[in-house]
Motif scaffolding. Structure first.
Motif, PDB file in Angstrom:
ATOM      1  N   GLU A 195       0.660  -1.235   0.138  1.00  0.00           N
ATOM      2  CA  GLU A 195      -0.157  -0.184  -0.163  1.00  0.00           C
ATOM      3  C   GLU A 195       1.041   1.173   0.127  1.00  0.00           C
ATOM      4  O   GLU A 195       0.412   1.950  -0.841  1.00  0.00           O
ATOM      5  CB  GLU A 195      -0.610   0.015   1.262  1.00  0.00           C
ATOM      6  N   ASN A 196       1.838   1.086   0.842  1.00  0.00           N
ATOM      7  CA  ASN A 196       2.895   2.274   0.780  1.00  0.00           C
ATOM      8  C   ASN A 196       3.498   2.679  -0.393  1.00  0.00           C
ATOM      9  O   ASN A 196       3.375   3.681  -1.116  1.00  0.00           O
ATOM     10  CB  ASN A 196       3.996   2.149   1.588  1.00  0.00           C
ATOM     11  N   PHE A 197       3.708   1.440  -1.228  1.00  0.00           N
ATOM     12  CA  PHE A 197       4.381   1.764  -2.673  1.00  0.00           C
ATOM     13  C   PHE A 197       3.397   2.359  -3.481  1.00  0.00           C
ATOM     14  O   PHE A 197       3.441   3.304  -4.188  1.00  0.00           O
ATOM     15  CB  PHE A 197       4.578   0.360  -3.056  1.00  0.00           C
ATOM     16  N   VAL A 198       1.957   1.962  -3.452  1.00  0.00           N
ATOM     17  CA  VAL A 198       0.918   2.384  -4.397  1.00  0.00           C
ATOM     18  C   VAL A 198       0.719   3.676  -4.238  1.00  0.00           C
ATOM     19  O   VAL A 198       0.666   4.683  -5.189  1.00  0.00           O
ATOM     20  CB  VAL A 198      -0.326   1.510  -4.335  1.00  0.00           C
ATOM     21  N   LYS A 199       0.841   4.078  -2.914  1.00  0.00           N
ATOM     22  CA  LYS A 199       0.526   5.545  -2.524  1.00  0.00           C
ATOM     23  C   LYS A 199       1.456   6.335  -2.960  1.00  0.00           C
ATOM     24  O   LYS A 199       1.338   7.580  -3.450  1.00  0.00           O
ATOM     25  CB  LYS A 199       0.378   5.561  -1.031  1.00  0.00           C
ATOM     26  N   GLU A 200       2.816   5.875  -2.649  1.00  0.00           N
ATOM     27  CA  GLU A 200       3.794   6.848  -3.176  1.00  0.00           C
ATOM     28  C   GLU A 200       4.006   7.211  -4.439  1.00  0.00           C
ATOM     29  O   GLU A 200       4.307   8.153  -5.073  1.00  0.00           O
ATOM     30  CB  GLU A 200       4.951   6.330  -2.642  1.00  0.00           C
ATOM     31  N   MET A 201       3.774   5.915  -5.263  1.00  0.00           N
ATOM     32  CA  MET A 201       3.831   6.045  -6.920  1.00  0.00           C
ATOM     33  C   MET A 201       2.781   6.983  -7.204  1.00  0.00           C
ATOM     34  O   MET A 201       2.910   7.606  -8.329  1.00  0.00           O
ATOM     35  CB  MET A 201       3.492   4.560  -7.404  1.00  0.00           C
ATOM     36  N   GLU A 202       1.575   6.984  -6.570  1.00  0.00           N
ATOM     37  CA  GLU A 202       0.471   7.661  -6.858  1.00  0.00           C
ATOM     38  C   GLU A 202       0.664   9.302  -6.844  1.00  0.00           C
ATOM     39  O   GLU A 202       0.388   9.885  -7.498  1.00  0.00           O
ATOM     40  CB  GLU A 202      -0.975   7.359  -6.288  1.00  0.00           C
ATOM     41  N   GLU A 203       1.608   9.391  -5.803  1.00  0.00           N
ATOM     42  CA  GLU A 203       1.925  10.796  -5.274  1.00  0.00           C
ATOM     43  C   GLU A 203       2.872  11.375  -6.537  1.00  0.00           C
ATOM     44  O   GLU A 203       2.991  12.635  -6.557  1.00  0.00           O
ATOM     45  CB  GLU A 203       2.396  10.976  -4.001  1.00  0.00           C
ATOM     46  N   LEU A 204       3.479  10.394  -7.339  1.00  0.00           N
ATOM     47  CA  LEU A 204       4.315  10.715  -8.205  1.00  0.00           C
ATOM     48  C   LEU A 204       3.455  10.967  -9.760  1.00  0.00           C
ATOM     49  O   LEU A 204       4.038  11.286 -10.733  1.00  0.00           O
ATOM     50  CB  LEU A 204       5.489   9.799  -8.309  1.00  0.00           C
ATOM     51  N   GLY A 205       2.346  10.679  -9.604  1.00  0.00           N
ATOM     52  CA  GLY A 205       1.410  10.584 -10.685  1.00  0.00           C
ATOM     53  C   GLY A 205       1.369   9.330 -11.559  1.00  0.00           C
ATOM     54  O   GLY A 205       0.723   9.337 -12.481  1.00  0.00           O
ATOM     55  N   TYR A 206       1.854   8.269 -11.025  1.00  0.00           N
ATOM     56  CA  TYR A 206       1.642   6.952 -11.612  1.00  0.00           C
ATOM     57  C   TYR A 206       0.446   6.082 -11.013  1.00  0.00           C
ATOM     58  O   TYR A 206      -0.053   6.157  -9.984  1.00  0.00           O
ATOM     59  CB  TYR A 206       2.858   5.954 -11.316  1.00  0.00           C
TER      60      TYR A 206
END
Lengths: 123, 123, 123, 123
Positions: free
Chosen positions: D94-105
DNA sequence: GTGGTCTAGACCACT
DNA sequence: GTGGTCTAGACCACG
């Protein structure tokens, strides 16, 4: 002997206390032999050293005494036993009153002791 | 805050308990700031780490919460405070009943709680 | 700017990170003005000193620069921004791979980066 | 036990985390003894109190339990261990998904978990 | 000034 | 030897 251990106090003190209470309520009479260190240790599943420590404490206080080669015995001094009982009741009642007061409740020691005497026949 | 330390329990738990009781009897209200770690440590003459340990325990239980750089505060959840008070009373009453039973006295929890309600106005 | 603070890391680093991510995903473009210290502090409800600390960090890293009397601006060096984005993605992907390996899962960095490229159009 | 410390988080939490991961990947089994406080402190070169702090946290969470005088042991509740593992994987994914989303992915949690299951036999 | 973390070193209870 | 508690003293992040 049945003891539920509470992690917040040294086990040996809890054992000593349980023995005192057993004497106070008459489970062990004056001069009666208490379980041997090993026997009690087995029963309540603690290390014999711990029981030994508890017994030493009780001997120091004059509640128990040792007959070499025979075991440990409850004191034969009736006054000692009466005192022990009174001490225990007192300690518990006073502690209760103190703790309730810390919570803001007013309650008198007498009210409690009367209550106890009413509901129980024994001294 | 005034605390008399008892050797039978860790100091940090006694501090935590004293704070809980202070909250229960209304000495600290909802959302109010509790003494700073260093301040309380000075006052009751223990090491700041010990107070910190106590506060951490209370935070863990949801009784206090921290505002970074500002201090520790009593929870703002009224239910939490009611529960806290009930828990404390319960613990003390049950302990009393249990200890008296171990001494051979019969006493009902209800008799006690009624007694408390009669003699005190508060909930 | 919306930030959920995680108690485990200094707030100012979390702010700096959030700004970097906002730049990486294009919410702040090259040379664009970022919110003033006070403005951002108000918005995310932290002390202005904390935002200032975050900005200083970003300036030190060359991500932002200051125009005296006008505010702070995103670097005008396109390479810097590309690098920033790559660095961020890299850090996150590598961290993920490392953490999963610590749990006993095997996973290749390439598998992940391919996956990301497939599902997203942008570079 | 081998731990690389990262300045961004308290050491004691990193230790706690490392132990959890070791349990999750099977390096410590159910009921197994974990290194003593002093032993681990020596090995990873931190103060024993720091390790103690980490262990306390794990005990509080039910991951470890203490046998007085014998040491700390991994919980004997298999469900607890399964839950622990799931929690760790979940947190990381979940942390990975969240961080990538914060980068626009954009990336789905499912895509990742499927990927993990494909490339690894274990649960 | 406030809490949070950390080190160094000590003593105690228990096995 | 093992965990648990405590003191003394230090540094950091935050307001």
């Amino acid at each position: 002997m049945k003891i539920e251990f509470d992690e917040s106090k040294p086990i040996y003190l809890q054992i000593a206390d349980a023995i005192k209470k057993a004497i106070a309520r008459g489970d062990f009479s004056m001069g009666e032999k208490v379980p041997s260190v090993r026997e009690l240790a087995l029963e309540i599943k603690v290390n014999p050293n711990t029981v030994q420590h508890a017994y030493q404490e009780l001997i120091r206080e004059g509640v128990l005494f040792t007959k070499r080669g025979q075991g440990n015995f409850v004191t034969e001094d009736p006054k000692k036993i009466r005192d022990l009982k009174m001490e225990l009741v007192n300690r518990i009642v006073e502690n209760f009153v103190k703790e309730m007061e810390e919570l803001g409740y007013r309650i008198k020691k007498d009210t409690l002791t009367n209550l106890l005497e009413e509901e129980n026949d024994r001294g």
